[in-house]
Design an enzyme around this catalytic site. Structure first.
Site, short mmCIF file in Angstrom:
data_model
loop_
_atom_site.label_atom_id
_atom_site.label_comp_id
_atom_site.label_asym_id
_atom_site.label_seq_id
_atom_site.Cartn_x
_atom_site.Cartn_y
_atom_site.Cartn_z
CB CYS A 32 -0.91 -0.01 1.23
SG CYS A 32 -2.34 1.06 1.04
CG ASP A 42 -4.00 -0.96 10.17
OD1 ASP A 42 -2.94 -1.26 10.76
OD2 ASP A 42 -4.07 -0.04 9.34
#
Length: 198
Positions: free
Chosen positions: A7, A127
């Site tokens: 990412c 996360d």
């Protein structure tokens, strides 16, 4: 096999690295971040990226119409919601697109994990927080029945432990494959080898 998402791509060099390393997913961050890209920038970067790599747009409490605009360019094929988007928001987005939806969850307790089970998103991304670079207690994910992405503080020093401990559907790295805030090809290659070899 565990899949790999890299990412925070925002430079042409990042795209070149991704084409060489070939993660299953590449993430463009449209939310406020040091890795933020504009719609126009992401569109140009997508043209340079291997078309077989799925692109994920990362958004935080974004207007649905803006997400739909970026989807319409075919810049991204998946949507990652990293803010306070609730089930009503996901439902409204789902009415207007068939794109895969990933909902990020910051699990503090097993209750957070249980609540994520019922999300109507296609995938959950667990996360530790927005780009903190720190891990969380993975043991609270034990028993989670859905396929999920694992993010937060992953790097070459702990990714094998994560895969062995909880076997996520996919691992998601950003700062863990960077040096001085920029993507590092050698770190990306190392992670790719580790993920591919299990």
């Amino acid at each position: 096999m565990t899949r790999l998402k890299i990412c925070g791509l925002f430079r042409e060099e990042d795209i070149g690295y991704a084409n060489e390393v070939h993660p299953e997913y590449a993430g463009f961050v449209f939310a406020r971040s040091k890795r933020q890209v504009s719609r126009e920038n992401a569109k140009e970067l997508r043209k340079l990226l291997d078309p077989s790599i799925a692109t994920v747009g990362v958004f935080v409490d974004e207007e649905i119409e803006r997400i739909l605009e970026i989807l319409s360019d075919e810049t991204i094929s998946m949507v990652q919601l990293h803010g306070h988007e609730d089930e009503e928001y996901i439902s409204r987005l789902r009415e207007k697109t068939d794109a895969v939806i990933i909902k990020a969850v910051r699990p503090v307790s097993r209750e957070d994990v249980r609540n994520a089970e019922s999300s109507t998103a296609d995938y959950i991304l667990f996360d530790s927080g927005a780009g903190t670079g720190k891990t969380f207690d993975w043991s609270i994910l034990e028993g989670f029945s859905r396929e999920y992405f694992l993010a937060g503080g992953l790097n070459s020093g702990n990714i094998r432990d994560a895969m062995e401990a909880i076997n996520p559907f996919a691992v998601d790295l950003s700062s863990g494959v960077e040096t001085d805030g920029l993507k590092d090809l050698e770190k990306m290659k190392k992670i790719r080898r580790m993920v591919s070899n299990g």
